[in-house]
Design a protein around this motif. Structure first.
Motif, PDB file in Angstrom:
ATOM      1  N   GLY A  48       0.830  -1.192   0.000  1.00 24.38           N
ATOM      2  CA  GLY A  48       0.000   0.000   0.000  1.00 24.38           C
ATOM      3  C   GLY A  48       0.864   1.240   0.000  1.00 24.38           C
ATOM      4  N   ALA A  49       0.260   2.388  -0.283  1.00 26.83           N
ATOM      5  CA  ALA A  49       1.021   3.626  -0.392  1.00 26.83           C
ATOM      6  C   ALA A  49       1.416   4.198   0.969  1.00 26.83           C
ATOM      7  CB  ALA A  49       0.215   4.662  -1.175  1.00 26.83           C
ATOM      8  N   TRP A  50       0.692   3.782   2.015  1.00 26.48           N
ATOM      9  CA  TRP A  50       0.892   4.379   3.337  1.00 26.48           C
ATOM     10  C   TRP A  50       1.196   3.320   4.389  1.00 26.48           C
ATOM     11  CZ3 TRP A  50       0.762   9.608   4.587  1.00 26.48           C
ATOM     12  CH2 TRP A  50       0.340  10.466   3.580  1.00 26.48           C
ATOM     13  N   ALA A  51       1.965   3.743   5.388  1.00 31.40           N
ATOM     14  CA  ALA A  51       2.201   2.948   6.592  1.00 31.40           C
ATOM     15  C   ALA A  51       1.789   3.776   7.805  1.00 31.40           C
ATOM     16  CB  ALA A  51       3.667   2.554   6.707  1.00 31.40           C
ATOM     17  N   VAL A  52       1.348   3.091   8.846  1.00 27.19           N
ATOM     18  CA  VAL A  52       1.012   3.749  10.113  1.00 27.19           C
ATOM     19  C   VAL A  52       1.965   3.226  11.180  1.00 27.19           C
ATOM     20  CG1 VAL A  52      -0.737   4.081  11.903  1.00 27.19           C
ATOM     21  CG2 VAL A  52      -1.426   3.926   9.498  1.00 27.19           C
ATOM     22  N   ASN A  74       4.807   6.366   2.160  1.00 28.76           N
ATOM     23  CA  ASN A  74       4.318   7.497   2.950  1.00 28.76           C
ATOM     24  C   ASN A  74       3.975   7.005   4.355  1.00 28.76           C
ATOM     25  OD1 ASN A  74       4.355   9.156   0.573  1.00 28.76           O
ATOM     26  ND2 ASN A  74       2.409   8.216  -0.022  1.00 28.76           N
ATOM     27  N   VAL A  75       4.180   7.865   5.357  1.00 27.23           N
ATOM     28  CA  VAL A  75       4.041   7.395   6.737  1.00 27.23           C
ATOM     29  C   VAL A  75       3.124   8.303   7.541  1.00 27.23           C
ATOM     30  CG1 VAL A  75       5.247   6.705   8.842  1.00 27.23           C
ATOM     31  CG2 VAL A  75       6.400   6.471   6.631  1.00 27.23           C
ATOM     32  N   ILE A  76       2.224   7.663   8.288  1.00 28.67           N
ATOM     33  CA  ILE A  76       1.398   8.370   9.264  1.00 28.67           C
ATOM     34  C   ILE A  76       2.018   8.148  10.628  1.00 28.67           C
ATOM     35  CG2 ILE A  76      -0.911   8.578  10.277  1.00 28.67           C
ATOM     36  CD1 ILE A  76      -1.879   7.098   7.647  1.00 28.67           C
ATOM     37  N   LEU A  77       2.481   9.203  11.241  1.00 31.77           N
ATOM     38  CA  LEU A  77       3.144   9.136  12.541  1.00 31.77           C
ATOM     39  C   LEU A  77       2.131   9.432  13.629  1.00 31.77           C
ATOM     40  CD1 LEU A  77       6.236  11.382  11.628  1.00 31.77           C
ATOM     41  CD2 LEU A  77       6.126   8.883  11.503  1.00 31.77           C
ATOM     42  N   ASN A 120      -8.559  10.658  10.426  1.00 30.37           N
ATOM     43  CA  ASN A 120      -7.332  11.081   9.739  1.00 30.37           C
ATOM     44  C   ASN A 120      -6.764  10.047   8.778  1.00 30.37           C
ATOM     45  OD1 ASN A 120      -5.963  13.825  10.765  1.00 30.37           O
ATOM     46  ND2 ASN A 120      -7.159  12.951  12.437  1.00 30.37           N
ATOM     47  N   ILE A 121      -7.178   8.787   8.906  1.00 31.36           N
ATOM     48  CA  ILE A 121      -6.628   7.761   8.011  1.00 31.36           C
ATOM     49  C   ILE A 121      -7.641   7.266   6.986  1.00 31.36           C
ATOM     50  CG2 ILE A 121      -5.025   7.000   9.806  1.00 31.36           C
ATOM     51  CD1 ILE A 121      -6.702   4.478  10.156  1.00 31.36           C
ATOM     52  N   THR A 122      -8.901   7.675   7.116  1.00 32.99           N
ATOM     53  CA  THR A 122      -9.938   7.224   6.187  1.00 32.99           C
ATOM     54  C   THR A 122      -9.586   7.618   4.755  1.00 32.99           C
ATOM     55  OG1 THR A 122     -11.686   7.340   7.847  1.00 32.99           O
ATOM     56  CG2 THR A 122     -12.363   7.450   5.555  1.00 32.99           C
ATOM     57  N   GLY A 123      -9.701   6.671   3.842  1.00 32.84           N
ATOM     58  CA  GLY A 123      -9.440   6.935   2.431  1.00 32.84           C
ATOM     59  C   GLY A 123      -8.005   6.707   2.002  1.00 32.84           C
ATOM     60  N   LEU A 124      -7.100   6.455   2.953  1.00 32.17           N
ATOM     61  CA  LEU A 124      -5.702   6.230   2.614  1.00 32.17           C
ATOM     62  C   LEU A 124      -5.442   4.739   2.391  1.00 32.17           C
ATOM     63  CD1 LEU A 124      -3.930   8.597   5.183  1.00 32.17           C
ATOM     64  CD2 LEU A 124      -4.518   9.065   2.789  1.00 32.17           C
ATOM     65  N   ASP A 125      -4.591   4.443   1.440  1.00 34.11           N
ATOM     66  CA  ASP A 125      -4.244   3.059   1.116  1.00 34.11           C
ATOM     67  C   ASP A 125      -3.146   2.581   2.067  1.00 34.11           C
ATOM     68  OD1 ASP A 125      -3.823   0.592  -0.085  1.00 34.11           O
ATOM     69  OD2 ASP A 125      -2.600   1.430  -1.715  1.00 34.11           O
ATOM     70  N   ILE A 126      -3.571   2.077   3.220  1.00 36.62           N
ATOM     71  CA  ILE A 126      -2.616   1.665   4.249  1.00 36.62           C
ATOM     72  C   ILE A 126      -2.233   0.206   4.038  1.00 36.62           C
ATOM     73  CG2 ILE A 126      -2.263   1.308   6.724  1.00 36.62           C
ATOM     74  CD1 ILE A 126      -4.260   3.655   7.143  1.00 36.62           C
ATOM     75  N   GLY A 127      -0.939  -0.025   3.850  1.00 34.72           N
ATOM     76  CA  GLY A 127      -0.446  -1.378   3.621  1.00 34.72           C
ATOM     77  C   GLY A 127       0.323  -1.958   4.776  1.00 34.72           C
ATOM     78  N   VAL A 128       0.811  -1.082   5.666  1.00 35.03           N
ATOM     79  CA  VAL A 128       1.633  -1.534   6.793  1.00 35.03           C
ATOM     80  C   VAL A 128       1.187  -0.816   8.059  1.00 35.03           C
ATOM     81  CG1 VAL A 128       3.966  -1.734   7.749  1.00 35.03           C
ATOM     82  CG2 VAL A 128       3.621  -1.907   5.270  1.00 35.03           C
ATOM     83  N   LEU A 129       1.028  -1.577   9.121  1.00 35.02           N
ATOM     84  CA  LEU A 129       0.761  -1.018  10.455  1.00 35.02           C
ATOM     85  C   LEU A 129       1.824  -1.529  11.407  1.00 35.02           C
ATOM     86  CD1 LEU A 129      -0.914   0.298  12.769  1.00 35.02           C
ATOM     87  CD2 LEU A 129      -2.245  -1.822  12.855  1.00 35.02           C
ATOM     88  N   VAL A 130       2.482  -0.618  12.097  1.00 33.97           N
ATOM     89  CA  VAL A 130       3.447  -0.990  13.135  1.00 33.97           C
ATOM     90  C   VAL A 130       2.892  -0.528  14.474  1.00 33.97           C
ATOM     91  CG1 VAL A 130       5.809  -0.807  14.000  1.00 33.97           C
ATOM     92  CG2 VAL A 130       5.377  -0.770  11.520  1.00 33.97           C
ATOM     93  N   ASN A 131       2.399  -1.472  15.264  1.00 30.62           N
ATOM     94  CA  ASN A 131       1.898  -1.164  16.608  1.00 30.62           C
ATOM     95  C   ASN A 131       3.071  -1.207  17.570  1.00 30.62           C
ATOM     96  OD1 ASN A 131      -0.982  -0.717  16.548  1.00 30.62           O
ATOM     97  ND2 ASN A 131      -1.208  -2.849  15.926  1.00 30.62           N
ATOM     98  N   ASN A 132       3.691  -0.055  17.750  1.00 27.73           N
ATOM     99  CA  ASN A 132       4.905   0.020  18.564  1.00 27.73           C
ATOM    100  C   ASN A 132       4.689   0.676  19.915  1.00 27.73           C
ATOM    101  OD1 ASN A 132       7.963   0.449  19.099  1.00 27.73           O
ATOM    102  ND2 ASN A 132       7.132   2.529  19.034  1.00 27.73           N
TER     103      ASN A 132
END
Length: 312
Positions: A48-52, A74-77, A120-132
């Motif tokens: 996906g284009a985005w990671a969280v 692209n990253v959502i911090l 804030n994340i609705t509509g974004l193509d999130i491919g990676v989630l890092v629950n840190n």
């Protein structure tokens, strides 16, 4: 009938060998053979284009954000300090020319924070989630003594270490399932699976993360989702009081570079070969020995850190 001790001893040796193989062979594949010769099996850019990344302004979280941005993702911090988020966002944008979004929330707060994240994340193509994101004790301590001194601690650690993982997975999984691909990396702990006296609540929350990840992977692996439980030992971060750098306590950047090579190879991993060696030693030596060693060591650390905390 006389007991044939040679046969009995052969059976015992056989059982021990089978047990060792059962432990050692998966360990070799997950920590040496897989990452070295086959990994990484997953191209994260194709997820996906985005990671969280939660807890993204320091330590392992920041290192993951940097590593993912370096790959062009692209990253959502997400973190609680707006000023730190802005600083990390600028650092990543300047270095890697990717898009960065920031969400300033405190995972200690109530369920309303997930409404803000979802918006804030609705509509974004999130491919990676890092629950840190995670919190631990200020210093090792006996359970009653610690919660007596810090009565809010139980609520906070469960909110940050458990609720964050389940809620974030709940937010991103539907879209991953819809496109039949995605990677979720849940940061558990080495202490989730070995004796951890004086860290009982912390290790308990991380054991939840480890078990939740395992079963979530079983539920959704047929739909193209990879869920990994990461079990780091000591890494040089604020949570570990920035201990001295050494082979068994690497920098966050070194650790994450190693851990990323295991994605798609190991569902549960220590992420870093020296940490895997520690885990193997703990498994083979038996939990009884580990309890004794860790109890003695954590008592020593308790004495040092609790004294320092009282002097501040």
């Amino acid at each position: 009938m006389a007991l044939d001790y040679s046969i009995l001893s052969s059976i015992c040796v056989g059982i021990v060998c089978v047990q060792i193989i059962h432990i050692v062979l998966p360990w070799l594949y997950a920590n040496i053979i897989g990452p070295t010769f086959f990994g990484p099996k997953i191209n994260l850019c194709q997820m996906g284009a985005w990671a969280v990344v939660t807890g993204a302004t320091d330590g392992i979280g920041k290192a993951y954000a940097k590593a993912l941005a370096k790959k062009g993702i692209n990253v959502i911090l997400i973190s609680r300090s707006l000023s730190k988020l802005e600083a990390v966002a600028k650092e990543l944008t300047d270095a890697y020319k990717v898009q960065i979004k920031i969400i300033d929330i405190d995972f200690k707060d109530g369920p309303q924070i997930y409404q803000k994240i979802e918006k804030n994340i609705t509509g974004l193509d999130i491919g990676v989630l890092v629950n840190n994101v995670g919190i631990s004790y200020l210093y090792p301590e006996f359970f009653i003594e610690y919660i007596t001194r810090y009565p809010q601690f139980l609520r906070d650690i469960i909110s940050v270490n458990i609720h964050s993982v389940t809620n974030m997975c709940g937010l991103v999984l539907p879209n991953m399932i819809a496109k039949k691909k995605g990677v979720i990396i849940n940061v558990s702990s080495f202490f989730a699976v070995i004796a951890s006296p004086l860290l009982s609540v912390y290790s308990g929350t991380k054991a939840f993360v480890d078990k939740f990840s395992e079963d979530l992977q079983t539920e959704y692996q047929s739909q193209g989702i990879i869920v990994q439980s990461l079990r780091p030992s000591f890494v040089i971060t604020n949570m570990t009081h920035n201990l001295k750098l050494n082979l068994f306590a690497p920098s966050a950047e070194v650790y994450v570079d190693s851990a990323l090579k295991t994605v798609g190879i190991a569902g549960k991993t220590n992420g870093y070969f020296p940490h895997a060696l520690l885990a193997l030693f703990a498994y083979l030596s038996g939990n009884y020995i580990t309890k004794i060693v860790h109890f003695k060591e954590f008592l020593r650390i308790k004495s040092l850190l609790s004294k320092s905390e009282k002097e501040i």
